[in-house]
Design a protein around this motif. Sequence first.
Motif, PDB file in Angstrom:
ATOM      1  N   ASP A   1       0.827  -1.221   0.000  1.00 25.92           N
ATOM      2  CA  ASP A   1       0.000   0.000   0.000  1.00 25.92           C
ATOM      3  C   ASP A   1       0.856   1.263   0.000  1.00 25.92           C
ATOM      4  O   ASP A   1       0.494   2.259  -0.617  1.00 25.92           O
ATOM      5  CB  ASP A   1      -0.940   0.014   1.219  1.00 25.92           C
ATOM      6  CG  ASP A   1      -2.106  -0.947   1.033  1.00 25.92           C
ATOM      7  OD1 ASP A   1      -2.400  -1.268  -0.139  1.00 25.92           O
ATOM      8  OD2 ASP A   1      -2.715  -1.373   2.027  1.00 25.92           O
TER       9      ASP A   1
ATOM     10  N   TYR B   1      -0.636   2.888  -5.186  1.00 25.54           N
ATOM     11  CA  TYR B   1      -2.013   3.288  -4.899  1.00 25.54           C
ATOM     12  C   TYR B   1      -2.938   2.458  -5.781  1.00 25.54           C
ATOM     13  O   TYR B   1      -2.638   2.199  -6.943  1.00 25.54           O
ATOM     14  CB  TYR B   1      -2.189   4.781  -5.205  1.00 25.54           C
ATOM     15  CG  TYR B   1      -3.586   5.255  -4.955  1.00 25.54           C
ATOM     16  CD1 TYR B   1      -4.001   5.573  -3.661  1.00 25.54           C
ATOM     17  CD2 TYR B   1      -4.520   5.355  -5.984  1.00 25.54           C
ATOM     18  CE1 TYR B   1      -5.294   5.989  -3.414  1.00 25.54           C
ATOM     19  CE2 TYR B   1      -5.812   5.772  -5.739  1.00 25.54           C
ATOM     20  CZ  TYR B   1      -6.194   6.080  -4.453  1.00 25.54           C
ATOM     21  OH  TYR B   1      -7.482   6.478  -4.208  1.00 25.54           O
TER      22      TYR B   1
ATOM     23  N   LYS C   1      -2.861  -6.692  -5.554  1.00 26.74           N
ATOM     24  CA  LYS C   1      -2.394  -6.818  -4.166  1.00 26.74           C
ATOM     25  C   LYS C   1      -3.066  -8.009  -3.478  1.00 26.74           C
ATOM     26  O   LYS C   1      -2.430  -8.756  -2.750  1.00 26.74           O
ATOM     27  CB  LYS C   1      -2.711  -5.534  -3.397  1.00 26.74           C
ATOM     28  CG  LYS C   1      -1.838  -4.357  -3.811  1.00 26.74           C
ATOM     29  CD  LYS C   1      -2.270  -3.147  -3.048  1.00 26.74           C
ATOM     30  CE  LYS C   1      -1.532  -1.921  -3.514  1.00 26.74           C
ATOM     31  NZ  LYS C   1      -2.082  -0.715  -2.914  1.00 26.74           N
TER      32      LYS C   1
END
Length: 473
Positions: free
Chosen positions: A196, A200, A206
Amino acid sequence: EQAIMKIAVEEYDNYLKLANNTAALDLMGNVVAAKRPGALADVIAAGMELAYNRKQEFLERLNPYERLEMVITTMQHECQVLQIKREIENKTKQRIDKNQREYYLREEMKVIQEELGDKDGVGADAAKYRTQLDEKNPPAHVRDTIEKEIDRMLKIPVTSPESNVSRTYIETLLSLPWVETTEEAFDLAEAEKILDEDHYGMKKVKERILEYLAVRKNAPEEHATILCLVGPPGVGKTSIARSVAKALNRNYVRMSLGGVKDEAEIRGHRKTYIGAMPGRIINAMKQAGTINPLMLLDEVDKLGVSHNGDPAAALLEVLDGEQNSTFRDHFVELPYDLSKVLFMCTANSLDTIPGPLRDRMEIIELSSYTAQEKLHIAEEHLLEKQRKRHGLTAKQLKIKADAMEEIIDGYTREAGVRQLERTIGEVCRKAVKMILSGERKTLTVTKKNLEQLLGARKFMPDTIYKEPQVGIV
């Protein structure tokens, strides 16, 4: 009676041959002269090197035949022990003799080399390689190969071209990681925090990486999946791989495949060729220094095909969890274990990746960024990076949010953020020039003064008409 006494005398003779016992040797005459079993048992027991409580047991046996049998049994046991002891001593002596002989020969060789003026000769190199080998301590099959090659190198004349090939081969094998690893981190919360911080958005990517981590923690022995990030240029495919390496605590090594059209670049050349080298995979492993790095195969869709073979086909073995534990490089000629490497690939499009290669990878698509995401990326990452690169502080250059939106919408229309970063760099350069020329001390960029700095808008805003127009959908 005669038979048992004869056996006792023979066993005693055997015992004397094996034991270095002077007291027992002095008693040999008494043993031969003994007429009764009891007397013979006592004389033999007196000559043997035994604990006193053991000898006491012999005395307590009142029956002479039983006593002599007991002595014979003990003597046979002692003979066996002494036999084993002698064998071990012989083996140890042979080993020491061999080591001493080699040491003397090496010392002699050094002296001869010094006499001939060859102080840093082949012998010195061989000694250096052997020291490195002991420090590295690779698996047995690798150690054997290196030792054989060192012995072979010592026999090749220095003037022969073969000598150089031999040295290069030894040095390559010694510089490769065979057992070195980094302790893998399995802290999901920490990994999420790192991802993180560095990127962004990219929720799907992720999430997939954290899932991968969780699975690795749960089943560490299973083959790792090969992830392939596909998306337009400038969306952060390469940089996310670097962040993943940081999150996993693995060494990061990047290998660009753009324009590679020769199979030997992946698999290396045979040692028989002049200028032979290992392939890119082995070089990347050498650079990583551990057997469990994160290896990024960049631009996997830009591999070419030529008359020198198909590199994409050579990559099939590398990227297959079932096969890559015994990857063979033509130069190294030893099976090399790539199964602990985490491979990540990047590509702009899937169309040019051959089917079998695509089949071995799990595709993760990275879409282009929205204007809102670009604004966050610019404010949180790019602006700070460009300020640092141009030696500016946050006080000296400020870019208001409305100006940043204008840059995104009017000057950089693209999928990624590369052009946006360049444009922010352009604003930074203009600010540096103004500050150094004394024109002003600080610069705040707003929507009003943006056109003065960057010129007219390159892209006009998309107008949405209230009334239907001809030819406009």
